[in-house]
Design an enzyme around this catalytic site. Structure first.
Site, short mmCIF file in Angstrom:
data_model
loop_
_atom_site.label_atom_id
_atom_site.label_comp_id
_atom_site.label_asym_id
_atom_site.label_seq_id
_atom_site.Cartn_x
_atom_site.Cartn_y
_atom_site.Cartn_z
N GLU A 216 7.16 -5.19 -12.98
CA GLU A 216 5.71 -5.06 -13.18
C GLU A 216 5.42 -4.01 -14.26
O GLU A 216 4.52 -4.18 -15.08
CB GLU A 216 5.03 -4.67 -11.87
CG GLU A 216 5.05 -5.81 -10.86
CD GLU A 216 4.64 -5.37 -9.46
OE1 GLU A 216 3.62 -4.67 -9.34
OE2 GLU A 216 5.33 -5.73 -8.51
N LYS B 103 7.72 -4.24 3.02
CA LYS B 103 7.63 -4.52 1.59
C LYS B 103 8.86 -4.10 0.79
O LYS B 103 9.45 -3.05 1.03
CB LYS B 103 6.40 -3.81 0.98
CG LYS B 103 5.07 -4.41 1.36
CD LYS B 103 4.88 -5.86 0.94
CE LYS B 103 4.60 -6.00 -0.53
NZ LYS B 103 3.30 -5.44 -0.92
N SER C 107 6.74 0.23 0.11
CA SER C 107 5.32 0.53 0.18
C SER C 107 5.13 1.74 1.08
O SER C 107 5.92 1.96 2.00
CB SER C 107 4.59 -0.68 0.75
OG SER C 107 3.39 -0.28 1.40
#
Ligand code: ARG
Length: 456
Positions: free
Chosen positions: A289, A282, A276
């Site tokens: 996705e 993260k 991130s």
């Protein structure tokens, strides 16, 4: 200058030319167009429709064009109408009259129907190979994790114990069917439209079987109207590709869940995860996705094809030019997804302790407890109710079936004895599920062999 200049007194309006042109997306079929033209010219010569000299000039010219496009020496003119026009125009520039004879007993309508079939045939093969590779990765992992206990879910609630190998093999089954669907669609589309001409065949003495054979088709389209206007194969392939995306998307969704701290069943390799820009902790499963998201594109391509075809009268209509962007996008997307998904899965590591912990906490051995009572002669419905009461008791006491004292068991039903702990032991629960298709490690290993055999 357009191909159809004889009847017209004016050049085509520039904006109309841009709108009408398909060169920006059909130039990828240059090789198929040239191969088709060589087969066509060879047939024309064999039938005495063009001379042997014309044929040799045509073949030489077309091969030169192919090589020059391949090595970047010849740039495809973006202002031409389509790849068929470009190749024929370029050939005629080079060899003159012989080039102008190439289009005898042919139309762009059968030409484009031919090119797209040839192109998609190769695309099917490459997706098929990628699926084979993916199934190979899955069977390797399933073998490795054949006895790794995890919770199986229904309604996203822990339901019964399974093994990770068993869970993975469910995807192998889906992907095997995907391969069958592709092979099946390919067998139906593998017939040659060449020689159907514009719509009504020709008065020349052509030999359609000869060109079909030269181009590796199993046969020829038997009705010239259908041959030029059939796009069933695009729809069938887009449908098979959509189903592949459904499978990859479901798999992706599970991987996303499994990566979360709430599950932590697996760890993706750093090379296949992203970070991130703001949250230093993260590690995101972006690939999965994107695969999940891109499934929408492919479903859209299928819808576009169905809608484009549904109102078309026979035979060719320009609407059909829209087939290519949709079906090419569907193939490009599926291939792009598989290309990253395969190594991502290959480098994924499972965290068996976490899976086992999750399996131990959710009363997923309750059915086994009921089955144990059935073994003692109690009817299943009663055993089910008794076990339900035990679960409620455990929830009250904040404990699990494994840790509940025998006394508590006996208070609810006198049939219980020490043996219940063996019956609800997670490993036993899984090992005993040997019914065909079930999750027992021995089953998983047998299924791995079966899938490997089918995947050859
Ligand atoms: N570019 C056209 C297509 O992709 C080729 C066929 C054109 N035929 C015609 N009669 N305009 O469909």
């Amino acid at each position: 200058m357009q191909l159809w200049n004889g009847r017209f007194k004016k050049e085509l309006d520039e904006k109309t030319n841009d709108f009408n042109s398909s060169i920006s997306f059909d130039s990828r079929m240059y090789k198929q167009d040239i191969d088709g033209s060589i087969a066509h010219a060879s047939m024309l010569a064999a039938q005495g429709i063009i001379s042997a000299e014309d044929l040799s000039e045509i073949v030489k010219g077309l091969n030169e064009i192919k090589t020059e496009i391949e090595n970047g020496q010849l740039l495809i003119d973006p202002n031409t109408e389509d790849i068929h026009t470009f190749v024929e125009g370029e050939l005629t520039k080079r060899i003159g009259a012989a080039g102008k004879r190439l289009h005898t007993a042919r139309s762009r309508n059968d030409q484009v129907a031919l090119d797209i079939r040839l192109y998609l045939r190769d695309e099917v093969d490459s997706v098929y190979e990628m699926l084979t590779e993916l199934i190979g990765v899955i069977t390797d992992k399933a073998e490795k994790y054949a006895s790794c206990v995890m919770p199986g879910y229904t309604h996203m609630q822990r339901a019964q114990p399974i093994t990770f190998g068993h869970h993975l093999l469910a995807y192998a089954e889906m992907l095997l069917r995907d391969k069958q669907r592709l092979a099946d669609a390919k067998s139906r589309m593998n017939c040659s439209p060449l020689g159907c001409c514009a719509l009504a065949g020709t008065t020349y003495d052509t030999d359609r079987e000869m060109t079909a054979k030269a181009l590796g088709f199993d046969g020829v389209c038997q009705n010239s109207l259908d041959g030029v206007s059939d796009r069933d194969f695009c729809i069938e392939l887009a449908s098979a590709l959509s189903i592949i995306m459904v499978h990859l998307s479901r798999f992706s969704e599970e991987i996303i869940l499994w990566c979360s701290w709430e599950f932590k069943f697996i760890e993706l390799d750093d090379a296949f995860s992203t970070g991130s820009s703001i949250m230093p902790q993260k590690k995101n499963p972006d690939i999965t996705e994107l695969v999940r998201g891109k499934s929408g594109r492919v479903f859209g391509d299928l819808t576009a094809l169905l809608t484009m075809m549904k109102g078309l009268p026979l035979a060719y209509n320009k609407d059909m030019q829209e087939d290519k962007e949709a079906i090419f996008d569907a193939f490009d997307t599926v291939k792009m997804c598989l290309k990253t998904f395969i190594p991502m899965l290959d480098t994924m590591t499972a965290l068996p302790e976490n899976m086992r912990k999750a399996a131990a906490g959710g009363f997923i051995n309750a059915t086994d407890c009921a089955d144990y009572l059935v073994g003692k002669g109690i009817p299943f419905r009663d055993a089910y109710k008794t076990t339900g009461e035990l679960v409620a008791l455990c929830i009250d006491k904040g404990t699990t079936l494994e840790d509940l004292p025998l006394e508590d068991y006996k208070n609810i039903c006198t049939e219980f004895d020490e043996g219940v702990y063996d019956a609800i032991n997670l490993d036993n629960c899984v090992n005993n599920r040997t019914s065909l298709g079930g999750p027992a490690p021995e089953n998983v290993l047998k299924q791995v062999e079966r899938v490997k055999e089918l995947n050859k």
